[in-house]
Each structure stands twice: as structure tokens, then as C-alpha cells.
Design a protein around this motif. Structure first.
Motif, PDB file in Angstrom:
ATOM      1  N   VAL B  94    -108.776  14.876  42.766  1.00 22.76           N
ATOM      2  CA  VAL B  94    -108.628  14.534  41.340  1.00 22.76           C
ATOM      3  C   VAL B  94    -109.873  13.784  40.843  1.00 22.76           C
ATOM      4  CG1 VAL B  94    -106.116  14.517  41.389  1.00 22.76           C
ATOM      5  CG2 VAL B  94    -107.341  12.397  41.710  1.00 22.76           C
ATOM      6  N   GLN B  95    -110.533  13.070  41.751  1.00 22.52           N
ATOM      7  CA  GLN B  95    -111.758  12.393  41.344  1.00 22.52           C
ATOM      8  C   GLN B  95    -112.878  13.396  41.113  1.00 22.52           C
ATOM      9  OE1 GLN B  95    -113.010   8.593  41.204  1.00 22.52           O
ATOM     10  NE2 GLN B  95    -113.786  10.171  39.869  1.00 22.52           N
ATOM     11  N   SER B  96    -113.006  14.348  42.018  1.00 25.18           N
ATOM     12  CA  SER B  96    -114.130  15.285  41.942  1.00 25.18           C
ATOM     13  C   SER B  96    -113.981  16.262  40.795  1.00 25.18           C
ATOM     14  CB  SER B  96    -114.249  16.070  43.247  1.00 25.18           C
ATOM     15  OG  SER B  96    -114.514  15.224  44.330  1.00 25.18           O
ATOM     16  N   TYR B  97    -112.775  16.720  40.569  1.00 22.27           N
ATOM     17  CA  TYR B  97    -112.576  17.788  39.592  1.00 22.27           C
ATOM     18  C   TYR B  97    -111.978  17.296  38.290  1.00 22.27           C
ATOM     19  CZ  TYR B  97    -113.740  20.890  43.369  1.00 22.27           C
ATOM     20  OH  TYR B  97    -114.399  21.523  44.388  1.00 22.27           O
ATOM     21  N   GLY B  98    -111.842  16.001  38.140  1.00 25.08           N
ATOM     22  CA  GLY B  98    -111.363  15.467  36.876  1.00 25.08           C
ATOM     23  C   GLY B  98    -112.506  15.261  35.902  1.00 25.08           C
ATOM     24  N   ILE B  99    -112.179  15.243  34.661  1.00 23.12           N
ATOM     25  CA  ILE B  99    -113.204  15.030  33.638  1.00 23.12           C
ATOM     26  C   ILE B  99    -113.646  13.567  33.666  1.00 23.12           C
ATOM     27  CG2 ILE B  99    -113.529  14.942  31.142  1.00 23.12           C
ATOM     28  CD1 ILE B  99    -111.761  17.456  31.001  1.00 23.12           C
ATOM     29  N   SER B 100    -112.714  12.686  33.946  1.00 23.23           N
ATOM     30  CA  SER B 100    -113.076  11.275  34.055  1.00 23.23           C
ATOM     31  C   SER B 100    -113.747  11.018  35.395  1.00 23.23           C
ATOM     32  CB  SER B 100    -111.804  10.428  33.934  1.00 23.23           C
ATOM     33  OG  SER B 100    -112.062   9.110  34.337  1.00 23.23           O
ATOM     34  N   ARG B 101    -114.829  10.264  35.396  1.00 23.93           N
ATOM     35  CA  ARG B 101    -115.584  10.006  36.626  1.00 23.93           C
ATOM     36  C   ARG B 101    -115.154   8.716  37.313  1.00 23.93           C
ATOM     37  NH1 ARG B 101    -116.523  12.674  39.723  1.00 23.93           N
ATOM     38  NH2 ARG B 101    -118.412  11.765  40.583  1.00 23.93           N
ATOM     39  N   SER B 102    -114.031   8.160  36.890  1.00 21.08           N
ATOM     40  CA  SER B 102    -113.538   6.971  37.574  1.00 21.08           C
ATOM     41  C   SER B 102    -112.023   6.979  37.490  1.00 21.08           C
ATOM     42  CB  SER B 102    -114.103   5.697  36.933  1.00 21.08           C
ATOM     43  OG  SER B 102    -113.649   5.581  35.608  1.00 21.08           O
ATOM     44  N   MET B 103    -111.404   6.195  38.353  1.00 19.42           N
ATOM     45  CA  MET B 103    -109.958   6.088  38.273  1.00 19.42           C
ATOM     46  C   MET B 103    -109.563   4.615  38.200  1.00 19.42           C
ATOM     47  SD  MET B 103    -108.582   7.116  42.087  1.00 19.42           S
ATOM     48  CE  MET B 103    -109.167   8.775  42.015  1.00 19.42           C
ATOM     49  N   PRO B 104    -108.417   4.322  37.551  1.00 25.19           N
ATOM     50  CA  PRO B 104    -108.041   2.915  37.383  1.00 25.19           C
ATOM     51  C   PRO B 104    -107.420   2.358  38.653  1.00 25.19           C
ATOM     52  CG  PRO B 104    -106.428   4.339  36.335  1.00 25.19           C
ATOM     53  CD  PRO B 104    -107.482   5.241  36.878  1.00 25.19           C
ATOM     54  N   LEU B 105    -107.587   1.062  38.818  1.00 25.90           N
ATOM     55  CA  LEU B 105    -107.013   0.394  39.986  1.00 25.90           C
ATOM     56  C   LEU B 105    -105.492   0.432  39.936  1.00 25.90           C
ATOM     57  CD1 LEU B 105    -108.061  -1.155  42.428  1.00 25.90           C
ATOM     58  CD2 LEU B 105    -107.757  -3.260  41.147  1.00 25.90           C
ATOM     59  N   SER B 106    -104.934   0.570  38.729  1.00 20.74           N
ATOM     60  CA  SER B 106    -103.478   0.607  38.600  1.00 20.74           C
ATOM     61  C   SER B 106    -102.889   1.844  39.277  1.00 20.74           C
ATOM     62  CB  SER B 106    -103.070   0.577  37.127  1.00 20.74           C
ATOM     63  OG  SER B 106    -103.717   1.616  36.428  1.00 20.74           O
ATOM     64  N   THR B 107    -103.722   2.791  39.611  1.00 22.80           N
ATOM     65  CA  THR B 107    -103.250   3.964  40.355  1.00 22.80           C
ATOM     66  C   THR B 107    -102.607   3.539  41.670  1.00 22.80           C
ATOM     67  OG1 THR B 107    -105.026   5.335  39.451  1.00 22.80           O
ATOM     68  CG2 THR B 107    -104.004   6.103  41.476  1.00 22.80           C
ATOM     69  N   PHE B 108    -103.192   2.516  42.298  1.00 23.04           N
ATOM     70  CA  PHE B 108    -102.811   2.172  43.663  1.00 23.04           C
ATOM     71  C   PHE B 108    -101.814   1.045  43.742  1.00 23.04           C
ATOM     72  CE2 PHE B 108    -106.079   4.831  45.292  1.00 23.04           C
ATOM     73  CZ  PHE B 108    -107.090   4.764  44.365  1.00 23.04           C
ATOM     74  N   SER B 109    -101.646   0.306  42.656  1.00 17.27           N
ATOM     75  CA  SER B 109    -100.852  -0.903  42.766  1.00 17.27           C
ATOM     76  C   SER B 109     -99.721  -0.894  41.762  1.00 17.27           C
ATOM     77  CB  SER B 109    -101.755  -2.121  42.535  1.00 17.27           C
ATOM     78  OG  SER B 109    -100.972  -3.269  42.375  1.00 17.27           O
ATOM     79  N   MET B 110     -98.511  -1.024  42.254  1.00 19.88           N
ATOM     80  CA  MET B 110     -97.355  -1.098  41.379  1.00 19.88           C
ATOM     81  C   MET B 110     -97.414  -2.392  40.568  1.00 19.88           C
ATOM     82  SD  MET B 110     -93.399  -1.187  42.490  1.00 19.88           S
ATOM     83  CE  MET B 110     -93.576  -2.863  43.049  1.00 19.88           C
ATOM     84  N   PHE B 111     -97.958  -3.443  41.160  1.00 15.52           N
ATOM     85  CA  PHE B 111     -98.015  -4.733  40.461  1.00 15.52           C
ATOM     86  C   PHE B 111     -98.954  -4.643  39.270  1.00 15.52           C
ATOM     87  CE2 PHE B 111     -95.407  -6.965  43.254  1.00 15.52           C
ATOM     88  CZ  PHE B 111     -95.693  -6.578  44.548  1.00 15.52           C
ATOM     89  N   VAL B 112    -100.069  -3.976  39.462  1.00 14.99           N
ATOM     90  CA  VAL B 112    -101.009  -3.836  38.346  1.00 14.99           C
ATOM     91  C   VAL B 112    -100.372  -2.980  37.252  1.00 14.99           C
ATOM     92  CG1 VAL B 112    -103.267  -2.940  37.669  1.00 14.99           C
ATOM     93  CG2 VAL B 112    -103.008  -4.095  39.849  1.00 14.99           C
ATOM     94  N   ARG B 113     -99.623  -1.969  37.648  1.00 15.07           N
ATOM     95  CA  ARG B 113     -98.983  -1.123  36.633  1.00 15.07           C
ATOM     96  C   ARG B 113     -97.941  -1.915  35.854  1.00 15.07           C
ATOM     97  NH1 ARG B 113     -99.284   2.816  40.645  1.00 15.07           N
ATOM     98  NH2 ARG B 113     -97.121   2.636  41.270  1.00 15.07           N
TER      99      ARG B 113
END
Lengths: 462, 699
Positions: B94-113
Motif C-alpha cells: 500500500v505504501q509503494s502503490y498508493g498515491i500518498s507517499r506516507s502513512m499515518p502513525l494512527s495506522t498502527f496504534s489503536m490509542f492514536v486512533r
């Protein structure tokens, strides 16, 4: 400030202890985050993972690649730290500030820099440091994060989210570095950084840092660089508005020299009349003079400009300070959207004393109102009566009034009613956490979580 | 900023080679690098990032479960980490083929979400940290490569890892001049040297602090040596180590893991016969039975196949986890092993059996007889000075005096072997105490204490655990001319009510002596540890032990079932089918939602002469003065802003006019127009590099 409930009072000593922990922890966090670059963070995280993996390795024979990887990362980190003090740079910097900025919109700050050192300076960046956003203990204990009551008991006790919210709220701006500096000794150049002001007001710019990373990019020095203290006026955030009509018809105001940029009448052609001393020569109708032998002037319609009142509620309830900020943004949005070439706006509020600031043709620019809004602070005590008196005093001059409230309460409803009784055509925009079930007529509610969207849904006739 | 082109592909190939799965590495390399050659992209949002993370977590959990079920225990973590690049591929995709060149940290953390949601609900400020996953993927590749199967065996790991790391860091040196990369290179060399030195240092520290504490956790060591006190650590464990199922006849009282014949300073080692060159040469594969339909391995020495596999012999079945190249517990009189699925089973001269297992859990049956021997009889050897000696009779000089005194006191020199054993047993029962609760499990580190360990036990303390008794018995019997060896293994065990099964735990670990009966030409078990050791060793088991036992039994039986012919296919189908269905559904959805890169950005790469002029080259250097060009502003209009920053002599206006003519004039261009513009652009570039003029600074 609300008196704390017994359960909360019991937790205050606990929170007081946490305050000191958060206070010092935030300082340490700030110190290290400025000096450890993303690659350095990655190195530390990877180092922790590799440490756990290495601990699980049994020994006995041959090489241990895990140990090698750990040692490689450790060695590189150590070398980076060792070489860091050798990175030096001395700059003379002069900031070029615009007159003001807007909260939420990036601002490009230009710097004229001169390399005052003896060596070429490369691979360096300039970055502004925002003022310390940490709240004091009293403020931390007295504040309530919006929605704090919905958090679980653990979070409410530790109050870390409250601390976080206060720091985020008080952070003046974020700074993004510009292009890398590359200067020979004595050379000068212009570079820039991008500032994103996060809240309105007067923002001090008095801590400019020169960032000097090590060759591997793990860590960086953060050297204070003198650039002279400066202050940036940050205007309130503004939102897009749909086409709207402010309350009140266009009541005529005497136009003329006092309130218009044009000398004399400037409206449509009405007819011809004899010249009177004082008429501007440009109105002379030369053909008629030639025909009649006496000076004849054109008579133009007098133009009149409606005067609108913009009443700002500066008495948010305790805990609704965020609503006040949104209300200021909404007021700024209207100030920016109204065409002050064709009308006058009286901004009225109570902040210690009654204040009226007017902008419009010949009186002042809309930027003046925005600058006032940039600096307005909430009043410590509600003063709806003085506000009512202020507005009623100007009632004769006003075509209509738009009141912007930070929250909804019986006091505010009474104020509106009293203004209407005084004959003022008034509408209200209320910024609230949650829209009430029943909404009075000509009162429009905006939810704090969706201000921009709700503004676009306002009716044309407010 | 993402990873440089081809870096992740090279790293994937590096990983594939080191873990022994080059094709998988190649596949990962193709997937991550193909983005540079295909315009296909997807507009992945936060939900897609989260789904990719959830998919990776699911795969990691599945891999860890499979590794753990395989009997790897704590090593399951390492086995899972080895596969990290494949398990994290959904995120990298999803990083390589996504239009966005970065991903949010909230992807990995339920607490951040949760924080983000709370902030959105109440209109509070929130900063979502975003980062490019490329570098995290590279780090995962390097870490997992370091524990690859072949990483230990190649000297290329460290140089390879260093090259990849510096390749990743090289992007930041583009505008940094020559000195920075050279300094970084020097740091790289020093870093690699530091890595080698650090590895040696850690290795020696580990060796120093963990020496002698490896116990049966490291069966490889136990094959050749054991220190007094190491077995105590095994005895602490209430875990099931082996399960016995009764088949025929009585169950053996002792199951031997290994024997040792050379004692020195509180440690026993296995001394090989003089004609054997090395330890590995001493281990020879067991003879297979003659019937290819019946897989039998003959364990006893000098016993023919028929006798070793006779139907009336006592027999039992063993089940347990088999560490790679580990020792098998068998009775001293083991005759034959059957139904054992292994690559090889070997035996050394002292009768220790080691297995090269095919599966993490073994199940096999043993036929045995007290009359059989799996160990060679005593042999002759020589001292270092050439004097002949028999290792099984040797008593070290440091202990000789004490051993001789005690042997004399007991009157051990007289009588048959059985009488000698009786005297010793009586002496220990009357005068000695079994205890595990000494102030230390190992002899004191002082020189005298370790060299004189047995003497102190026999004449001073008179208390100890089985290793003390076994060592003392062995040396005392040797003193009176009986060849004897020291053995470790298991004894006791918890038998079920119907006496059909027994469970051997760590608490059943035991040490004893084995003595050579010259008359009957066989080794006999001499266990003189006071019998109350069985009760003493019943530790209070934790309350969850029955549950842990059931889980262990279930896991082992499942693994045994899985290794049966035909069952492996069922297992693979159970895993592969849901993965395949899931993969198909995801693939179909991706196929339908694919997009191609924005044609505008593609157009920018077109090198049509009508669209590009030499002035186009000035955009990047000019942006350092003017900032980035707004998308809606034509190049020429934007470059007009340079007017105040360059000297009046700079041919800016002329260049702009030439640019406009080349770009928009429908009439054919005059000869030399382009060359004139090139010359002007070159002059302008030099002006820009020189920096703004004093006049522009004053503005």
C-alpha cells in the motif's frame, strides 16, 4: 472556575504529582526530539528490537550476525554523536516578516543569511522554535479537556490527555525547514522556512535555531542563532462562507465626504441644476453652460452605506474556551467575507470595557477588525448587560446585527430577545459542542467539530 | 522521502539468499520495485492502510502460531521474525502503490486512533505523524536477515548490511558537497570495524556469564560434557519432557541420556576411544533392520537382529519434543528402536544416542533387555606421558587420597561387585543425607573446592543430590578396580492409575553410576542416591500446570498426527484455502479499483521539444529564490519575479521572449533561436547560483 467535586479533589494531589512528571518529561522529549532525526529514531527502535533478538541467541560457535547488526548500529550511533560537536556554523540572520499571518495557513518566512564563519557552511537548516507551550500547574489542574468525562477512569486519573490537549492548544506554530544552506565564508543568500501558525495572537519569534546534522543524519546539533526578536501578528483562522445577506435592510446613512472616498455625490445622474459655490468642477456640464451662458452642474444621487453590527460574545462558559476560539474564527470569516467597500461593520464586544471598532468605506480597513480579533481575549466574568447596552446605544445607526455566541445559554437567549425588543434586527450564530433539539428562529448552530461544513450550510438570509 | 530506487529490491534479494528462500526474496523484490515501471496506482486512504496492517498482524500471528506449534517454544519468535519481509508485504504494497507517499502513525496504534477520533469529535487540534514505510521495511529486512539460516555461515552479512544501510542514507548527501559523503564513508568503515569488535565483545561476555549454565537446554554440549550442578537447573522444571506408553513387560527404572567416563574438577566429559579421531567420528549411525517394511534401528552392541527385536522383549513407546541433534532417553539395555521417523540415529562408544529428527516431536518404541549393552566395554588408553591407563578406572590425583581413605573405611576392596555395591549403599543410607537445598548448586569456585569436590562431599558435608552420589559412587568403584561411568538421564516419573502410561518431567532428571560386570560382560546400573530423593523432588507445581500439560500434550499429538503421511496435505489445505480465498477477494477488489498515474505528471516526463525549452531547466534553481512555482502560474510569468534578484545585465527579459516565441509562435522558429536561448539560460543559471544582487537585498 467550577469548584472541584470531592472525587476530583482527591485526585488533585495525584494529578499534581503527574504534573511534575509531565512537565519535566515534556522538556526532555522536546530536547531529544529536536536533536534526534528520523533516521536516529529508526536506529533506536531497530536497536531495541535487535537487542531482544540478540538476547535470545544461544552462543557456542561461529559468528552472530545479530550481534554484528547490533554492534554496527551501536557503533554508527556512537560515531555520529562523537562527530557532532565538530559541526559548527556561525550565521548573521535577518528576518523578513510579513505584516501578519493567518492561523492555519502556512507562511513563508524569508531570512537573509550571511556566513560569518571561516569555513563553508553546508548541510544546515534554519528553524524557528515556538514558545514553551507547557501550562502551569494551576491551569493544568483547573482545566478540563473537552470530552474528558467520556474517558475511562485510568485516563481521567492520569490526565495525560488533558496535558496533551493543553500543550497542543498552546503551541503557537509549527516550523518546517526550507532548503539546505550552502554558503561560502562571507557569502550571503536568502533562504526561507515555512511557519504554520496554529492560533491567533501575537507570536514572538525570538528563538531561531541552526540545525547541523551529522554526516549520517542520525542526530543534529540545534544551535541558537541570533536574529533579533520579532513579533508576528497572527490573524484568526477564517472559513469559506456561502453567499449570504446580513440581517437588516439597507438603511440609509448620510454619505458624503465624511464616509466616502469620493468627494461629493457619486451615484446615478439625476438632473441638471445651477452651479453653487463649492460644487466640484468635474460636475460642470459644459454643453449646458455653452447653451445657457451660465454654469450648470450635473446632479448625482447621494450614495448611502448600510452599517452592520457584529456582536462577539466574549464570555465563554468555563471549559468552553475552545468554543470562544471558534467564535472568533467565525467572526473573522464574516469580516473577511463582507465587502467593506459597500458597507460599514461595527465590531462590538466587551473585554474589560466596552469596545467598538468600525471598518468600512473611509473609516478603516477590514484588516483592522481582523487585527482586533487576533488579540481579543475572553472576559473573566460574563457581562451581558453592558454588551446589551453597548449594542442598544448604536441601534439607531445599525441596519442589523449578527451576534456570534460561544455556546448557548438562557442569558444569551435573553440578550437576543432584548435586542429585538429594542428594534434591532438581529440574527445569531452559535458555536456549540452539540446542536440542541429545538432551535429558535434566526439562530443558527454550528458544531465545533464541523465548523467549516456547518458554515457552508448556512441559509442565504441569516 | 522514500527509499532510493532498487534499494528495497536488492535488500529483498539479500534477505532471500540469507534465509534460504531466494525465490521468495525475488518475488518480494519484483513486487516492491515494479512500482517504478508501472503507472498503476491506488488511492489508498487510512482505511486501506489499517486493513493492510491488520492483514500483516494476522499473518504474523498465524506464522507465530505455526512456529510455536512446531515445537519451537520461545524460538517461535525468531522463526517468525525471519519471515518479516513477507509478513509486512501488505503494508509495503500500500505504501509503494498508493498515491500518498506516507502513512499515518494512527495506522498502527489503536490509542492514536482513539485520540484522533476524540479530537475530531470535539474539534480539538491533532497532529498525525506521518512517515514513509520504506525505511521501516528495510529495517525489517536487515533484522530478519541477521537470523537467517545462512547468515551465520557467510562473512558477507555485515558488509552487505552496511552497504544497504548506507545506500538508504545516501539520499541526504545529494546537496551536501563532497566532504559529507567522504566523512560518512569513513564513519562506515569505522562502524564496520566496531561491529566486528562489538560482536567479539558480546560473545565473550555471553560466554563468561552463561558458561556451565546451559544444562539440557543445549543437548549438543551434553553429548560430550556435563558439569556438576547443571542438572539441578533441569530438575526445577515441572514441564513434561517425555511421555511413556506401556506396550509390553515392565517399564525401565532408568532412561539414560548420556554417559561420561572422564572426571576432572567437578565436571564429567566423554573421552573417546584412542582409535577414534574426533567426537563426531565417535558417533556412528545405528544399523537398520533387514526388513524394509519394518523400520527398525538396532541399538544394542553384539546382539543380532532377531534377539534385539524379539516379540517377547519388554517394550514401551516414547513421545516428546526432539531438539535438533538431541539426545534420546533409552534404557541402558535398549535393544532396538522402531517406528522412529528420523534422518539418522547415532550412538557413541559410551552408549549415548543422538537423533537427527525429521519432525519437532518424535514418537518411537523401544524394545529392551537388562542383558543388552548399548555401550562399549571398558577400553585401554594412555596418559599424556604414554603410560597405559583405563579411563573407566581412572581416579584423578586431587581426589585420590580422600577416595582411598573412604574406600578403606568401608572395606570396599573385598567382596564381589554386588557386595561392594551393598556396602556402599548401606554407607550412604546410614551416613548421608539427600538434599537439593544446598547454598549453591555448584561446587565453590575456589581451586581447592572444585578439585577436591568429591572428597569434601564424602568426608565433610555428607549431604547432596544425585550428582554427588553418582560421582562418588563412580570414583569409589574405580578405586577398588571396578570400571565405572557416570550417567545422566531420567528416573521415576508419574505413572497413571492403570499403569499404562507415565509422564517424565524435568523433576525426574537424575544421575547415577553404571559399573562393568566382568562376569556377565555387561554394564549394570548402580543408583545409590537415597531413595527418598523421589519424594524430595516432588516440587509444588504451579496451579496452571495441569492446563499447561494438556496444552502440551495436545500440541505434541497434533504435530505427530501432522507428520503422518497424508495428514500434512490436510494441514496445508486448512491453512492455504482461507489464505487463497482471502487473497483472491483482495486481488479482485484491487483490480477493479486500480488507477493510472495522473496524466499531467506523465506529461511532465514527455520530452517533446515543443513543450520544453532551455528555460525549463531554470525552474529548480530559481525555486530556491522564489519558492516553488504555483501550479497555475506559467513558467515565464513566474520567472519574471527574478528580475529584482539578478543583476541588470542578466538577459532575463530576452530569455523570456525567446522562450515565448519557441513555445507559442506558430511561425517556424528562426535558425539559432534555441541556441540563443540556451546561452541566455546558461548565463541566467550562473547569475542565480551567484546569489541575489545587493540591490535585491536592500528591498
Amino acid at each position: 472556575m467550577e469548584p472541584a467535586r470531592p472525587a476530583q479533589r482527591n485526585k488533585d494531589p495525584v494529578r499534581g504529582a503527574f504534573f511534575h512528571f509531565y512537565h519535566h518529561g515534556s522538556a526532555a522529549n522536546h530536547f531529544f526530539r529536536r536533536r534526534i532525526r528520523p533516521a536516529g529514531m529508526g536506529l533506536l527502535v531497530a536497536g531495541i528490537v535487535v537487542t531482544f533478538l540478540a538476547a535470545g541467541q544461544t552462543g557456542g560457535r561461529g559468528t552472530h550476525p545479530v550481534f554484528q547488526l547490533f554492534s554496527l548500529g551501536f557503533s554508527l550511533g556512537l560515531l555520529s554523536l562523537a562527530i557532532l560537536p565538530l559541526r559548527r556554523g556561525r550565521l548573521e540572520v535577518h528576518r523578513e516578516l510579513p505584516p501578519h499571518a493567518t492561523a492555519g495557513e502556512p507562511l513563508r518566512l524569508s531570512y537573509r543569511v550571511r556566513n560569518a564563519g571561516r569555513r563553508r557552511l553546508r548541510n544546515a537548516w534554519l528553524c524557528e522554535t515556538a514558545p514553551d507551550p507547557r501550562p502551569g500547574k494551576a491551569r493544568f489542574l483547573a482545566s478540563r479537556e473537552p470530552g474528558e468525562e467520556t474517558r475511562n477512569a485510568f485516563d481521567r486519573t492520569f490526565s495525560y490527555y488533558r496535558w496533551n490537549w493543553l500543550c497542543e492548544k498552546r503551541t503557537a506554530y509549527d516550523c518546517e525547514t526550507g532548503p539546505a544552506i550552502d554558503l561560502a565564508p562571507g557569502e550571503s543568500r536568502t533562504t526561507h522556512a515555512t511557519l504554520l501558525p496554529r492560533r491567533r495572537g501575537l507570536v514572538p519569534l525570538d528563538d531561531l535555531r541552526l540545525l547541523l546534522p551529522d554526516p549520517l543524519g542520525f542526530f543534529q546539533r540545534c544551535v541558537r542563532t541570533p536574529a533579533g526578536a520579532a513579533t508576528l501578528a497572527v490573524l484568526p483562522r477564517r472559513h469559506r462562507l456561502p453567499p449570504f445577506a446580513l440581517p437588516g435592510s439597507a438603511r440609509f446613512q448620510p454619505g458624503g465626504d465624511a464616509t466616502s472616498r469620493h468627494a461629493g455625490p457619486s451615484g446615478e445622474f439625476v438632473g441638471l441644476r445651477d452651479y453653487r459655490p463649492g460644487d466640484p468642477p468635474r460636475l460642470i456640464h459644459w454643453k449646458s453652460w455653452a447653451r445657457t451662458g451660465r454654469p450648470i452642474v450635473k446632479e448625482l444621487e447621494d450614495t448611502f452605506f448600510p452599517r452592520h453590527g457584529l456582536v462577539l460574545d466574549t464570555f465563554p462558559e468555563h471549559g468552553d474556551e475552545d468554543l470562544f476560539e471558534h467564535a472568533v474564527s467565525v467572526a473573522a470569516s464574516f469580516v473577511a467575507a463582507v465587502d467593506t467597500h459597500e458597507c460599514l461593520i461595527d465590531l462590538m464586544f466587551v473585554a474589560g470595557r466596552e469596545q467598538v471598532v468600525t471598518a468600512g468605506r473611509g473609516t478603516g480597513r477590514a484588516e483592522t477588525l481582523l487585527e482586533v480579533l487576533a488579540g481579543v481575549e475572553p472576559a473573566p466574568e460574563p457581562a451581558f448587560d453592558p454588551l446589551r447596552r453597548l449594542v442598544v446605544r448604536h441601534a439607531e445607526d445599525l441596519a442589523g446585527c449578527l451576534a456570534i455566541f460561544a455556546g448557548w445559554s438562557p442569558d444569551r437567549a435573553r440578550l437576543l430577545e432584548q435586542l429585538r425588543i429594542a428594534g434591532i434586527e438581529v440574527a445569531a450564530i452559535v458555536v456549540c459542542q452539540q446542536r440542541p433539539e429545538a432551535t429558535p428562529p434566526r439562530v443558527h448552530f454550528l458544531e465545533a467539530s464541523s465548523i467549516a461544513r456547518d458554515l457552508m450550510n448556512l441559509p442565504r438570509q441569516l | 522521502m522514500g527509499a532510493p530506487r532498487l534499494l528495497l529490491g536488492a535488500a529483498s534479494l539479500f534477505w532471500g539468499g540469507l534465509v534460504g528462500h531466494p525465490l521468495v526474496g525475488l518475488g518480494i523484490a519484483v513486487v516492491v520495485e515494479a512500482r517504478h515501471w508501472t503507472p498503476v496506482r491506488w488511492n489508498f486512504g487510512e482505511t486501506a492502510f489499517r486493513n493492510a496492517w491488520n492483514a500483516s498482524v494476522l499473518l504474523i500471528g498465524l506464522a507465530a502460531l505455526l512456529a510455536w506449534l512446531d515445537g519451537n517454544g520461545l524460538l517461535a519468535l525468531a522463526r517468525t521474525v525471519v519471515w518479516l519481509p513477507l509478513l509486512l508485504l501488505p503494508l509495503q504494497f500500500v505504501q509503494s502503490y498508493g498515491i500518498s507517499r506516507s502513512m499515518p502513525l494512527s495506522t498502527f496504534s489503536m490509542f492514536v486512533r482513539k485520540r484522533k477520533k476524540h479530537a475530531a469529535t470535539y474539534g480539538l487540534p491533532f497532529r498525525d505523524v506521518r512517515f514513509c514505510f520504506d525505511h521501516a521495511f528495510l529495517a525489517a529486512i536487515l533484522i530478519s536477515s541477521s537470523i537467517g539460516r545462512f547468515a551465520n555461515d557467510t562473512p558477507l552479512f555485515l558488509p552487505g548490511a552496511a552497504v544497504l544501510l548506507f545506500w538508504a542514507l545516501s539520499r541526504q548527501w545529494r546537496a551536501a558537497g563532497r566532504l559529507v559523503p567522504l566523512t560518512a564513508l569513513a564513519m562506515a568503515v569505522l562502524g564496520i570495524a566496531g561491529a566486528y569488535l562489538g560482536e567479539r565483545a558480546i560473545d565473550s561476555l555471553e560466554d563468561r556469564f552463561t558458561r556451565g549454565s546451559r544444562g539440557s537446554g543445549s543437548d549438543y554440549m551434553l553429548q560430550t560434557q556435563t558439569a556438576i550442578g547443571t542438572f539441578e537447573e533441569v530438575k526445577q522444571s515441572p514441564e513434561i519432557i517425555w511421555r511413556i506408553r506401556h506396550l509390553e513387560g515392565p517399564l525401565p527404572t532408568h532412561l539414560r541420556l548420556a554417559s561420561y567416563n572422564s572426571y576432572r574438577n567437578a565436571a564429567w566429559t566423554a573421552r573417546r576411544p584412542p582409535e577414534v579421531n574426533s567426537i563426531s567420528d565417535d558417533f556412528r549411525e545405528l544399523t537398520l533392520g533387514s526388513d524394509p517394511e519394518l523400520p527398525v534401528r538396532l541399538a544394542a552392541i553384539n546382539v543380532d537382529e532377531a534377539a534385539a527385536t524379539a516379540a517377547g522383549l519388554p517394550a514401551f513407546e516414547l513421545r516428546g519434543a526432539t531438539p535438533g541433534r538431541g539426545l534420546l532417553p533409552v534404557p541402558p539395555g535398549a535393544g532396538s528402536l522402531f517406528d522412529l521417523d528420523a534422518d539418522a540415529v547415532e550412538r557413541n562408544s559410551l552408549g549415548s544416542l543422538r537423533i537427527f529428527p525429521k519432525n519437532p516431536v518424535a514418537r518411537f518404541a523401544v524394545r529392551w533387555n537388562r542383558e543388552f549393552n548399548t555401550a562399549e566395554p571398558p577400553w585401554e588408553d594412555t596418559h599424556q606421558d604414554g603410560r597405559p591407563m583405563v579411563p573407566d578406572l581412572y581416579v584423578p590425583a586431587s581426589e585420590k587420597e580422600d577416595i582411598a581413605v573412604v574406600a578403606r573405611e568401608i572395606g570396599l576392596a573385598e567382596g564381589t561387585l554386588a557386595e561392594k555395591v551393598r556396602k556402599l549403599r548401606s554407607h550412604f543410607l546410614r551416613n548421608f543425607t539427600y538434599t537439593r537445598y544446598l547454598d549453591r548448586t555448584r561446587p565453590r569456585r575456589g581451586k581447592r573446592q572444585r578439585t577436591n569436590f568429591v572428597g569434601i562431599f564424602l568426608r565433610e558435608t555428607r549431604a547432596g543430590h544425585c550428582e554427588y552420589f553418582a560421582t562418588a559412587t563412580t570414583l569409589l568403584l574405580r578405586e577398588v578396580g571396578i570400571p565405572a561411568r557416570y550417567c545422566i538421564g531420567f528416573s521415576g516419573g508419574t505413572t497413571s492409575r492403570d499403569r499404562k502410561t507415565a509422564v517424565i518431567r524435568g523433576t525426574n532428571a537424575h544421575a547415577w553410576c553404571t559399573a562393568w560386570d566382568e562376569e556377565r560382560q555387561r554394564w549394570i546400573t548402580v543408583d545409590l542416591t537415597p531413595p527418598n530423593w523421589l519424594e524430595s523432588d516432588r516440587l509444588d507445581r504451579p496451579i496452571w500446570q495441569p492446563l499447561a500439560d494438556r496444552w502440551q500434550i495436545l500440541r505434541e499429538d497434533l504435530l505427530i498426527w501432522r507428520s503422518q503421511p497424508g495428514n500434512l496435505a490436510i494441514t496445508l489445505a486448512i491453512i492455504a484455502v482461507p489464505l487463497g480465498v482471502g487473497g483472491y477477494l483482495i486481488g479482485r477488489r484491487l483490480w477493479r479499483s486500480r488507477q493510472r498515474l495522473d496524466p499531467v505528471s506523465q506529461r511532465r516526463r514527455v520530452s517533446d521539444e515543443s513543450l520544453l525549452t532551455p528555460l525549463t531547466e531554470l525552474e529548480k534553481p530559481a525555486s530556491r529564490i522564489l519558492g516553488p512555482r504555483p501550479p497555475h502560474l506559467p513558467l515565464a510569468t513566474w520567472l519574471v519575479g527574478l528580475e529584482g534578484h539578478l543583476s541588470p545585465a542578466a538577459p532575463l527579459l530576452e530569455a523570456l521572449q525567446l522562450h515565448e516565441r519557441i513555445r507559442f509562435d506558430p511561425a517556424p522558429a528562426e535558425a539559432g533561436l534555441r541556441e540563443r536561448l540556451e546561452e541566455s539560460a546558461r548565463q541566467l543559471l550562473e547569475e542565480i547560483k551567484r546569489g541575489p544582487t545587493p540591490d535585491s537585498r536592500r528591498k
